[in-house]
Design a protein around this motif. Structure first.
Motif, PDB file in Angstrom:
ATOM      1  N   ASP A 410       7.612  -4.295  -5.830  1.00 44.07           N
ATOM      2  CA  ASP A 410       7.578  -3.824  -4.449  1.00 44.07           C
ATOM      3  C   ASP A 410       6.370  -2.934  -4.215  1.00 44.07           C
ATOM      4  OD1 ASP A 410       9.981  -5.040  -3.550  1.00 44.07           O
ATOM      5  OD2 ASP A 410      11.124  -3.516  -4.639  1.00 44.07           O
ATOM      6  N   THR A 411       5.776  -3.085  -3.042  1.00 43.18           N
ATOM      7  CA  THR A 411       4.637  -2.252  -2.661  1.00 43.18           C
ATOM      8  C   THR A 411       5.125  -0.905  -2.147  1.00 43.18           C
ATOM      9  OG1 THR A 411       3.397  -4.222  -2.043  1.00 43.18           O
ATOM     10  CG2 THR A 411       2.599  -2.113  -1.195  1.00 43.18           C
ATOM     11  N   GLU A 498      -0.613  -5.847  -4.457  1.00 47.69           N
ATOM     12  CA  GLU A 498      -0.905  -6.680  -5.621  1.00 47.69           C
ATOM     13  C   GLU A 498      -0.508  -8.133  -5.421  1.00 47.69           C
ATOM     14  OE1 GLU A 498       0.999  -4.891  -8.949  1.00 47.69           O
ATOM     15  OE2 GLU A 498      -0.588  -3.411  -9.281  1.00 47.69           O
ATOM     16  N   ARG A 499       0.630  -8.355  -4.776  1.00 45.77           N
ATOM     17  CA  ARG A 499       1.128  -9.729  -4.643  1.00 45.77           C
ATOM     18  C   ARG A 499       0.279 -10.569  -3.700  1.00 45.77           C
ATOM     19  NH1 ARG A 499       4.893  -6.565  -1.893  1.00 45.77           N
ATOM     20  NH2 ARG A 499       4.912  -6.866   0.373  1.00 45.77           N
ATOM     21  N   ARG A 500      -0.636  -9.946  -2.954  1.00 44.59           N
ATOM     22  CA  ARG A 500      -1.472 -10.690  -2.014  1.00 44.59           C
ATOM     23  C   ARG A 500      -2.797 -11.134  -2.627  1.00 44.59           C
ATOM     24  NH1 ARG A 500       2.375 -12.235   1.344  1.00 44.59           N
ATOM     25  NH2 ARG A 500       3.427 -10.511   2.388  1.00 44.59           N
ATOM     26  N   ARG A 504      -2.264 -18.007  -2.353  1.00 44.01           N
ATOM     27  CA  ARG A 504      -2.769 -19.071  -1.479  1.00 44.01           C
ATOM     28  C   ARG A 504      -2.691 -18.726  -0.001  1.00 44.01           C
ATOM     29  NH1 ARG A 504       1.445 -22.040   0.688  1.00 44.01           N
ATOM     30  NH2 ARG A 504       0.161 -23.916   0.955  1.00 44.01           N
ATOM     31  N   ALA A 505      -1.757 -17.838   0.367  1.00 41.03           N
ATOM     32  CA  ALA A 505      -1.565 -17.491   1.774  1.00 41.03           C
ATOM     33  C   ALA A 505      -2.340 -16.243   2.181  1.00 41.03           C
ATOM     34  CB  ALA A 505      -0.085 -17.287   2.071  1.00 41.03           C
ATOM     35  N   ALA A 506      -2.913 -15.516   1.223  1.00 41.59           N
ATOM     36  CA  ALA A 506      -3.619 -14.270   1.525  1.00 41.59           C
ATOM     37  C   ALA A 506      -5.012 -14.320   0.874  1.00 41.59           C
ATOM     38  CB  ALA A 506      -2.795 -13.082   1.028  1.00 41.59           C
ATOM     39  N   PRO A 525      -2.787   4.715  -7.812  1.00 44.40           N
ATOM     40  CA  PRO A 525      -1.588   4.906  -8.630  1.00 44.40           C
ATOM     41  C   PRO A 525      -0.927   3.568  -8.948  1.00 44.40           C
ATOM     42  CG  PRO A 525      -1.629   6.484  -6.836  1.00 44.40           C
ATOM     43  CD  PRO A 525      -2.748   5.527  -6.578  1.00 44.40           C
ATOM     44  N   PRO A 526      -0.701   3.262 -10.224  1.00 49.78           N
ATOM     45  CA  PRO A 526      -0.090   1.969 -10.582  1.00 49.78           C
ATOM     46  C   PRO A 526       1.241   1.722  -9.877  1.00 49.78           C
ATOM     47  CG  PRO A 526      -0.930   3.089 -12.534  1.00 49.78           C
ATOM     48  CD  PRO A 526      -1.020   4.070 -11.410  1.00 49.78           C
ATOM     49  N   ALA A 527       2.022   2.779  -9.664  1.00 50.96           N
ATOM     50  CA  ALA A 527       3.339   2.614  -9.040  1.00 50.96           C
ATOM     51  C   ALA A 527       3.248   2.166  -7.584  1.00 50.96           C
ATOM     52  CB  ALA A 527       4.129   3.915  -9.129  1.00 50.96           C
ATOM     53  N   SER A 528       2.070   2.314  -6.966  1.00 46.46           N
ATOM     54  CA  SER A 528       1.910   1.871  -5.578  1.00 46.46           C
ATOM     55  C   SER A 528       1.862   0.354  -5.477  1.00 46.46           C
ATOM     56  CB  SER A 528       0.645   2.465  -4.971  1.00 46.46           C
ATOM     57  OG  SER A 528      -0.520   1.888  -5.560  1.00 46.46           O
ATOM     58  N   HIS A 529       1.416  -0.292  -6.559  1.00 44.67           N
ATOM     59  CA  HIS A 529       1.258  -1.749  -6.577  1.00 44.67           C
ATOM     60  C   HIS A 529       0.335  -2.214  -5.452  1.00 44.67           C
ATOM     61  CE1 HIS A 529       4.156  -2.086  -9.769  1.00 44.67           C
ATOM     62  NE2 HIS A 529       5.033  -1.385  -9.074  1.00 44.67           N
TER      63      HIS A 529
END
Length: 562
Positions: A410-411, A498-500, A504-506, A525-529
């Motif tokens: 989660d972001t 991170e997930r973007r 393919r969609a981003a 911060p790594p926890a921010s993702h």
């Protein structure tokens, strides 16, 4: 269509009279449950449409998001604006309307099922529904699905009472009329309501037609004439739909799929897979549960079975698929299971008692120890059967914000604000893939790189740097335009959750590689993702001549003017 019996409602007048203690207990308990960790700081993309549009309503009276407008689910946005204006602008407050709507759904469901099938069925149904991950997902989400679920449930209850009530025709007409505003609200919030409406219409048709067909007072010739007339009317409507092209348009809308959801378009097992994952003991037995519920409580069971089955099938065939899209109908799955469990519980008590006696005789222990061991074995067996359905694990992880293996993290954008805010403020250009969080937390982005958002542009805007009607800001999806921005602005930032990235969609794999090749990684911060990349061409840099292509596009000034 399932056979309906025209039996009276349970009990006499005093039994049918509603006691409000239990429903209020359900409302309060469900509300408190849905509010666990409500303000977790983890915003999901679509939530920010309502949050930003609510700000626009409070500031200007328009659902404005920067230079655009967001009008979908406008009534819900007004509710979010009212509650955030009253209690504060944050995720937790904005999610309260959804949490309250879902708690009210639990209460309405309890009252309805108790009237139709008794208190045991009501408790089984409502507890299973309330603690399901489906309910938690909708309740903790700044989106209209919880309110749609409440409105659709109210519509269904009123229709059910209008059809089966033994009240006067005037009262039944009143109930039917009262159901229509709830249907209109649910349909206005989300068009998937019409898929559920097909199920309701099928049940109503059966409830009206089947008693007529099995009534010996009416002649066989009359029954055949009525059936033939209905078939001809149906064929006529179908023919008109084909001739006018309306049926084709409906099919195209039904099967239309946004770019981000395209991989799921033909995944007809999508919802089945999720139900089997969360309820591996209950879901395969849904047919048996349906038969048990139908045998003992035919009226409420036939309604729940018809509405859920039709909704499940149609949503599975539809192009777009998300668990939230079928939120309006998921309660009826638990009505089926809960009603059946209430029947089974009575039978199971005697069965388990017999098994307990057999175990006591079989186990090679003294009588007292044998009884205790037999009790322990049966208790562990029942607990194991319950725990084997990992819905409870998913619900717990949702409430605790725990990422399971295989899930995308989660972001948590608030954790990156301190580092990102000053860089965004001083950059000549800010390029993002997921735009709304940057507008909400930083008040700025300049260009969005997104294949999904570019595909959603109106035809007259579908060109590089065409403006998204929801934000009024430019969108691109091609590497040429992205490369131009990287080369033509002295300083800049490219950022996204991170997930973007490599998505393919981003930021596609090619876009990600291009950005990394021309920028420097920014430490967050790594926890921010959240990931971000910056560049600075230096004070003596001169923009290439081809940068003139950016003139007249309404972008921030580049080169010496930036």
């Amino acid at each position: 269509m399932l056979m309906l019996q025209t039996t009276d409602h349970l009990g006499n007048g005093s039994q049918a009279r509603i006691s409000w203690i239990s429903p209020l207990l359900v409302l309060i308990a469900a509300g408190l449950f849905f509010c666990i960790n409500l303000d977790d700081g983890i915003g999901i993309h679509d939530e920010f449409y309502h949050l930003l549009a609510a700000r626009g309503l409070l500031e200007s009276g328009r659902p404005a998001i920067f230079e655009g407008e967001y009008t979908r689910g406008l009534l819900f946005t007004y509710i979010v604006a009212w509650v955030t204006g009253l209690l504060g602008d944050n995720l937790g407050v904005a999610r309260l309307p959804s949490a309250i709507s879902m708690a009210l759904t639990s209460m309405v469901l309890f009252i309805w099922v108790r009237r139709a099938a008794g208190p045991a069925a009501a408790w089984f149904s409502v507890v299973l529904f309330t603690v399901s991950p489906f309910a938690v997902i909708a309740a903790q989400y700044v989106r209209f699905y919880a309110l749609q679920t409440l409105a659709f449930t109210m519509f269904c209850w009123l229709v059910y009472e209008a059809v089966l009530s033994h009240a006067s025709p005037a009262r039944r007409m009143l109930l039917a009329a009262l159901s229509l505003p709830f249907l209109a609200l649910a349909a206005n919030l989300q068009p998937t309501t019409f898929l559920g409406l097909v199920g309701v219409a099928a049940w109503v048709a059966g409830a009206i037609l089947l008693p007529f067909l099995i009534n010996p007072k009416f002649s066989l010739a009359l029954k055949r004439s009525v059936v033939a007339a209905l078939l001809l009317a149906g064929l006529a409507v179908l023919g008109i739909g084909v001739a006018t092209g309306l049926l084709q348009k409906v099919w195209e809308v039904f099967r239309a799929t946004p770019y981000f959801n395209a991989p799921m378009r033909n995944n007809f097992l999508y919802y089945h897979t999720w139900y089997a994952l969360f309820y591996p003991s209950f879901w395969p037995a849904i047919g048996i549960f349906s038969a048990i519920a139908l045998a003992r409580r035919p009226q409420i069971a036939s309604f729940a079975i018809t509405v859920f089955a039709v909704s499940f099938i149609l949503n599975s065939i539809a192009g777009s698929k998300e668990l939230r899209y079928i939120a309006y109908a998921q309660a009826f799955m638990f009505v089926i299971i809960g009603t059946a469990l209430a029947v089974v519980a009575g039978e199971l008590r005697g069965f388990l008692s017999r098994i307990h006696r057999e175990l006591c005789r079989t186990l090679p222990f003294p009588p007292v120890l044998g009884r205790r061991t037999a009790t322990t074995i049966l208790a562990l067996a029942l607990i194991a059967m319950l725990l084997a359905n990992p819905f409870w694990l998913r619900t717990a992880t949702l409430l605790a914000d725990i990422t399971l293996p295989g899930e995308e993290p989660d972001t948590q954008m608030p954790l990156a604000i301190e580092e990102l805010a000053p860089v965004i403020a001083r950059s000549d250009i800010v390029i993002v893939a997921e735009e709304l969080q940057y507008l909400y937390y930083f008040g700025r982005f300049d260009v969005q790189f997104s294949t999904t958002k570019f595909a959603e542009l109106p035809d007259d805007r579908m060109h590089p740097f065409g403006r998204d009607v929801r934000t009024g800001l430019p969108v691109i999806d091609d590497l040429t335009s992205l490369n131009l921005l990287l080369d033509c602005y002295r300083t800049g930032l490219a950022s996204a959750p991170e997930r973007r990235w490599n998505n393919r969609a981003a930021f596609s794999r090619e876009a990600t590689e291009l950005i990394i090749s021309k920028t420097h990684t920014m430490m967050l911060p790594p926890a921010s993702h959240v990931r971000a990349y910056t560049w600075d061409h230096g004070p003596n840099w001169t923009p290439p001549a081809r940068c003139s292509r950016l003139n007249g596009l309404g972008l921030p000034p580049y080169g010496d003017d930036s």
